[in-house]
Design a protein around this motif. Structure first.
Motif, mmCIF file in Angstrom:
data_model
loop_
_atom_site.group_PDB
_atom_site.id
_atom_site.type_symbol
_atom_site.label_atom_id
_atom_site.label_comp_id
_atom_site.label_asym_id
_atom_site.label_seq_id
_atom_site.Cartn_x
_atom_site.Cartn_y
_atom_site.Cartn_z
ATOM 1 N N GLY A 19 72.643 30.117 -68.333
ATOM 2 C CA GLY A 19 74.079 29.621 -67.879
ATOM 3 C C GLY A 19 74.554 28.470 -68.969
ATOM 4 N N LEU A 20 75.357 27.715 -68.375
ATOM 5 C CA LEU A 20 76.123 26.739 -69.345
ATOM 6 C C LEU A 20 75.284 25.591 -69.363
ATOM 7 N N LYS B 7 75.108 23.083 -63.127
ATOM 8 C CA LYS B 7 75.337 23.771 -61.870
ATOM 9 C C LYS B 7 76.420 24.804 -61.874
ATOM 10 N N PRO B 8 76.529 26.040 -61.157
ATOM 11 C CA PRO B 8 77.631 26.921 -61.147
ATOM 12 C C PRO B 8 78.964 26.105 -60.659
ATOM 13 N N ASP B 9 78.943 24.849 -59.791
ATOM 14 C CA ASP B 9 80.141 24.548 -59.374
ATOM 15 C C ASP B 9 80.289 23.150 -60.258
ATOM 16 N N GLU B 10 79.684 22.695 -61.187
ATOM 17 C CA GLU B 10 79.930 21.492 -61.984
ATOM 18 C C GLU B 10 80.745 21.665 -63.095
ATOM 19 N N GLY C 8 79.369 20.083 -75.420
ATOM 20 C CA GLY C 8 79.248 21.385 -74.867
ATOM 21 C C GLY C 8 80.345 22.017 -74.281
ATOM 22 N N PRO C 9 80.378 23.111 -73.506
ATOM 23 C CA PRO C 9 79.141 23.632 -73.146
ATOM 24 C C PRO C 9 78.511 24.525 -74.097
ATOM 25 N N VAL C 10 77.322 24.902 -73.840
ATOM 26 C CA VAL C 10 76.605 25.957 -74.604
ATOM 27 C C VAL C 10 76.266 26.937 -73.837
#
Length: 277
Positions: free
Chosen positions: A213-214, A145-148, A206-208
Motif C-alpha cells: 500500500g502507501l 490506513k486506506p482512509d488516512e 511520501g507517499p511511497v
C-alpha cells in the motif's frame, strides 16, 4: 603492443595450445596405427596416479594401480566397440560433452593469461558498474490506513507525533537499516528502493507505493554507490577480466572454426496463408 590484446591473436595462441595439448596426450604410435592394439603408457600411469592421489590423498598401491589400469582397458574396449556400432552418432550428451571440452580449452587459455595491473585498472575504469558497491538507504516507515490522508499523517509526524501511534497495524519493520535495492525491494516490493532514493533525508515525506500500500517514510541514512580502491578488489577484477577474455576467445575460436566449413542453412520458410489464424 595493441595486437597482443586482440582476441584473434589470443586465438592463434589458443590453436597452438590445443594442438600441442592434443598431441601430448595422444602421441603418434611409432609402430603405426592398429585398431586392435591398446597401449597403456607412462603418461596414462601418471594420470591415473594423479587422479587417485587427488581423491585419496595418497599414492595407489601396486594392486590398486593394476585395478585402475584394468578399468582403463575395459573402458577403452567398450568405447571402441561402441564407436564401431555407431553408438556415438547422434547422441546429444556426447556432442554436448565434446563441445564443453573445446570450451574448456579456451577457458584454460584465458585463465592462464596473467595481465599486468595497468590492464586490470583500465578494465575496472571501463566497467565501474561491475565493481562498485551498490547504493544503500536506511529509513523509517509508516503504512497508511486506506482512509488516512497522507498530508495529515505527514503533518502530525513532522510536528513530533509518535510513528507507532499512526498508520495501519502491520508486521513490517518500522525501521530498516542501511540496505541495498535488492533487500528493500525484496521486503516491500519491486520499485520501492527507486522511490526512496529520490526522497530528502531527515524529514517525513511520501507517499511511497509498495506492494502493501502507501507509506510515509523518513530517510535516516544514505550511502551512494562507490568504486572501492583497486587494491581491495584486484582479485575480483582479475577473475572478471579473465571471464571476459574467455567470452571473447570463445567467440573468436568459434568464428575461426566455422570458416573451415561450408554451412548450408534452409531458406526462410514462408508461412502458409492463414497458418497463424
Amino acid at each position: 603492443m595493441r595486437f597482443l590484446r586482440e582476441p584473434l591473436f589470443h586465438f592463434f595462441l589458443l590453436g597452438v595450445a590445443i594442438f600441442g595439448w592434443f598431441f601430448w596426450l595422444n602421441p603418434a604410435d611409432p609402430n603405426g596405427s592398429d585398431s586392435n592394439r591398446i597401449v597403456i603408457d607412462s603418461q596414462d600411469i601418471a594420470r591415473l596416479t594423479a587422479q587417485f592421489e587427488a581423491t585419496w590423498r595418497r599414492p595407489p598401491t601396486e594392486a590398486e594401480l593394476q585395478g585402475l589400469m584394468n578399468s582403463l582397458v575395459t573402458e577403452e574396449v567398450l568405447v571402441r566397440e561402441a564407436q564401431l556400432l555407431g553408438l556415438d552418432q547422434g547422441d546429444g550428451a556426447i556432442r554436448n560433452r565434446l563441445a564443453q571440452k573445446m570450451n574448456f580449452l579456451t577457458t584454460s587459455v584465458a585463465q592462464s593469461i596473467e595481465p599486468d595491473d595497468e590492464t586490470l585498472r583500465a578494465y575496472m575504469d571501463q566497467n565501474p558498474e561491475r565493481f562498485a558497491s551498490p547504493p544503500r538507504v536506511a529509513f523509517e516507515q509508516v503504512l497508511l490506513k486506506p482512509d488516512e490522508e497522507t498530508r495529515d499523517v505527514l503533518a502530525a509526524l513532522n510536528t513530533g507525533a509518535d510513528p507507532k501511534q499512526l498508520g495501519a497495524a502491520t508486521l513490517l519493520p518500522a525501521e530498516i537499516p542501511l540496505s541495498i535495492a535488492a533487500s528493500v525491494d525484496g521486503l516491500l516490493g519491486r520499485g520501492t528502493f527507486a522511490q526512496l532514493a529520490e526522497l530528502p533525508e531527515g524529514s517525513w515525506s511520501g507517499p511511497v507505493q509498495s506492494g502493501y500500500g502507501l507509506h510515509v517514510v523518513r530517510l535516516t541514512g544514505r550511502e551512494p554507490g562507490a568504486l572501492p580502491p583497486f587494491e581491495e578488489i584486484r582479485e575480483r577484477v582479475l577473475q572478471d577480466w579473465r571471464s571476459k577474455q574467455s567470452e571473447e576467445l570463445t567467440a573468436a575460436q568459434v568464428q575461426s572454426l566455422k570458416s573451415k566449413y561450408e554451412i548450408v542453412l534452409p531458406e526462410p520458410l514462408t508461412p502458409r496463408e492463414g497458418a497463424s489464424q
